[in-house]
Write a protein that holds these residues in place. Sequence first.
Motif, PDB file in Angstrom:
ATOM      1  N   ARG A  76      32.095   2.736  -8.340  1.00  0.00           N
ATOM      2  CA  ARG A  76      32.106   3.942  -7.516  1.00  0.00           C
ATOM      3  C   ARG A  76      30.709   4.278  -7.011  1.00  0.00           C
ATOM      4  NH1 ARG A  76      36.060   7.567 -11.454  1.00  0.00           N
ATOM      5  NH2 ARG A  76      38.025   6.550 -10.864  1.00  0.00           N
ATOM      6  N   GLU A  77      29.725   4.093  -7.847  1.00  0.00           N
ATOM      7  CA  GLU A  77      28.341   4.370  -7.420  1.00  0.00           C
ATOM      8  C   GLU A  77      27.917   3.416  -6.306  1.00  0.00           C
ATOM      9  OE1 GLU A  77      26.011   4.078 -10.938  1.00  0.00           O
ATOM     10  OE2 GLU A  77      26.615   6.056 -11.710  1.00  0.00           O
ATOM     11  N   LYS A  78      28.313   2.155  -6.409  1.00  0.00           N
ATOM     12  CA  LYS A  78      28.004   1.196  -5.340  1.00  0.00           C
ATOM     13  C   LYS A  78      28.709   1.595  -4.049  1.00  0.00           C
ATOM     14  CE  LYS A  78      27.298  -2.813  -8.356  1.00  0.00           C
ATOM     15  NZ  LYS A  78      27.795  -4.164  -8.721  1.00  0.00           N
ATOM     16  N   CYS A  79      29.932   2.049  -4.182  1.00  0.00           N
ATOM     17  CA  CYS A  79      30.714   2.491  -3.022  1.00  0.00           C
ATOM     18  C   CYS A  79      30.056   3.689  -2.363  1.00  0.00           C
ATOM     19  CB  CYS A  79      32.137   2.809  -3.461  1.00  0.00           C
ATOM     20  SG  CYS A  79      33.208   3.483  -2.169  1.00  0.00           S
ATOM     21  N   GLU A  80      29.636   4.670  -3.151  1.00  0.00           N
ATOM     22  CA  GLU A  80      29.066   5.902  -2.623  1.00  0.00           C
ATOM     23  C   GLU A  80      27.698   5.695  -1.987  1.00  0.00           C
ATOM     24  OE1 GLU A  80      29.110   8.613  -5.873  1.00  0.00           O
ATOM     25  OE2 GLU A  80      31.307   8.759  -5.942  1.00  0.00           O
ATOM     26  N   ALA A  81      27.066   4.557  -2.252  1.00  0.00           N
ATOM     27  CA  ALA A  81      25.776   4.256  -1.635  1.00  0.00           C
ATOM     28  C   ALA A  81      25.925   3.710  -0.220  1.00  0.00           C
ATOM     29  CB  ALA A  81      25.014   3.255  -2.502  1.00  0.00           C
ATOM     30  N   LEU A  82      27.165   3.433   0.197  1.00  0.00           N
ATOM     31  CA  LEU A  82      27.412   2.868   1.521  1.00  0.00           C
ATOM     32  C   LEU A  82      27.529   3.967   2.571  1.00  0.00           C
ATOM     33  CD1 LEU A  82      30.128   0.225   0.593  1.00  0.00           C
ATOM     34  CD2 LEU A  82      27.691  -0.179   0.948  1.00  0.00           C
ATOM     35  N   ASP A  83      27.539   3.550   3.842  1.00  0.00           N
ATOM     36  CA  ASP A  83      27.806   4.485   4.929  1.00  0.00           C
ATOM     37  C   ASP A  83      29.273   4.884   4.905  1.00  0.00           C
ATOM     38  OD1 ASP A  83      25.224   4.435   5.798  1.00  0.00           O
ATOM     39  OD2 ASP A  83      25.584   3.039   7.452  1.00  0.00           O
ATOM     40  N   ILE A  84      29.541   6.055   5.414  1.00  0.00           N
ATOM     41  CA  ILE A  84      30.897   6.591   5.411  1.00  0.00           C
ATOM     42  C   ILE A  84      31.862   5.657   6.124  1.00  0.00           C
ATOM     43  CG2 ILE A  84      32.345   8.508   6.194  1.00  0.00           C
ATOM     44  CD1 ILE A  84      29.836  10.291   5.943  1.00  0.00           C
ATOM     45  N   ILE A  85      31.465   5.171   7.264  1.00  0.00           N
ATOM     46  CA  ILE A  85      32.369   4.331   8.056  1.00  0.00           C
ATOM     47  C   ILE A  85      32.702   3.035   7.314  1.00  0.00           C
ATOM     48  CG2 ILE A  85      30.562   3.137   9.362  1.00  0.00           C
ATOM     49  CD1 ILE A  85      32.440   3.389  11.814  1.00  0.00           C
ATOM     50  N   ASP A  86      31.746   2.507   6.540  1.00  0.00           N
ATOM     51  CA  ASP A  86      32.011   1.299   5.758  1.00  0.00           C
ATOM     52  C   ASP A  86      33.069   1.558   4.695  1.00  0.00           C
ATOM     53  OD1 ASP A  86      30.093  -0.108   7.181  1.00  0.00           O
ATOM     54  OD2 ASP A  86      28.486   0.469   5.817  1.00  0.00           O
ATOM     55  N   VAL A  87      32.966   2.696   4.047  1.00  0.00           N
ATOM     56  CA  VAL A  87      33.927   3.042   3.002  1.00  0.00           C
ATOM     57  C   VAL A  87      35.314   3.241   3.604  1.00  0.00           C
ATOM     58  CG1 VAL A  87      34.533   4.743   1.228  1.00  0.00           C
ATOM     59  CG2 VAL A  87      32.145   4.049   1.548  1.00  0.00           C
ATOM     60  N   GLU A  88      35.366   3.881   4.749  1.00  0.00           N
ATOM     61  CA  GLU A  88      36.654   4.102   5.412  1.00  0.00           C
ATOM     62  C   GLU A  88      37.282   2.780   5.833  1.00  0.00           C
ATOM     63  OE1 GLU A  88      36.066   8.581   7.202  1.00  0.00           O
ATOM     64  OE2 GLU A  88      35.540   6.873   8.452  1.00  0.00           O
ATOM     65  N   GLN A  89      36.469   1.827   6.247  1.00  0.00           N
ATOM     66  CA  GLN A  89      36.993   0.520   6.614  1.00  0.00           C
ATOM     67  C   GLN A  89      37.524  -0.221   5.386  1.00  0.00           C
ATOM     68  OE1 GLN A  89      33.594  -1.156   8.638  1.00  0.00           O
ATOM     69  NE2 GLN A  89      34.349  -0.538  10.650  1.00  0.00           N
TER      70      GLN A  89
END
Length: 298
Positions: A76-89
């Motif tokens: 989750r921490e790795k995920c939250e370090a990404l840009d929003i659009i990357d997570v949505e993709q």
Amino acid sequence: MKLKAPRFPLWQIFILCLMLFPAAGCVIAEPSLIESASENEGGNHRRNSSRGTGECDRNRRCENICESLFTTETAREKCEALDIIDVEQMEETVRVLENPDWEKLEALDLNVLSALLKISLNPMETAIGRMIPEEKNLFLEWLVIKPNTAKTLEDGEDNLEILKELIGSSKHTILHDLNRTISGRESFMTLAIEVKNELVLKWIHGLFEHICNGEKCVFQDFYCQLSLDSEEEEALFHYDFFARTLNEMLSSHRPEDLDEDHWWKKTDTDAEDLNRWRTSPHNVCECLKGGPCPDEED
């Protein structure tokens, strides 16, 4: 005496403003919809855009996506370090995997899938585990027809986890899933041979080796149990990983009670000397059973 401020016509003020602030201009911009939404959340200054950019850990909705996608705190921490659009993709990618159809799979961005797998294999494994048989068949067909897809999955796993989820980890399950029909009259294995997807065939071979303790098990327990016709049998000779293992098996597991003129009795017999390996005239599989070992003339 009080000095009065000079009065200028409005147009002169506008020109003066442009001269002093050429980049910014004289218009005070109103808050964006993103900022307004953040202020309306009672002082929670997180960006709230469904297609915004920026770090995910400053957006509550994005954090919620990470929590739904990944089970461990590290992921989750790795995920939250990404840009929003990357997570949505990545979220959209998981949705496709959970309910796959051919059109959506074809449109899948493999770079996004790769990024997802680098964080954790869990979303992929969970999605595969939830597929109904028809969906898994479709996914396997797409996987074998698209070499880049198999490479993305293979590169993303550490210990054959994804392949085990797809075709099992026990001898019985693996053979069942490799031999069952997934497309028309073809199995996963035969389709991979037909389209010459070396990566998938080598991937499967690696699973055989991972489960087995030596080349005899690879042949006797797996290759000899596959439902292949003569053309598919011959096709495997062209792959180095198969020929290398066959050569090791031929040199290390030669039956002792063979006639002197038997084709396998020759000490230098290797894959290049054979035109079959599971049927006549060089039925290695039958010889490994411990019974009569057919000769070329049998």
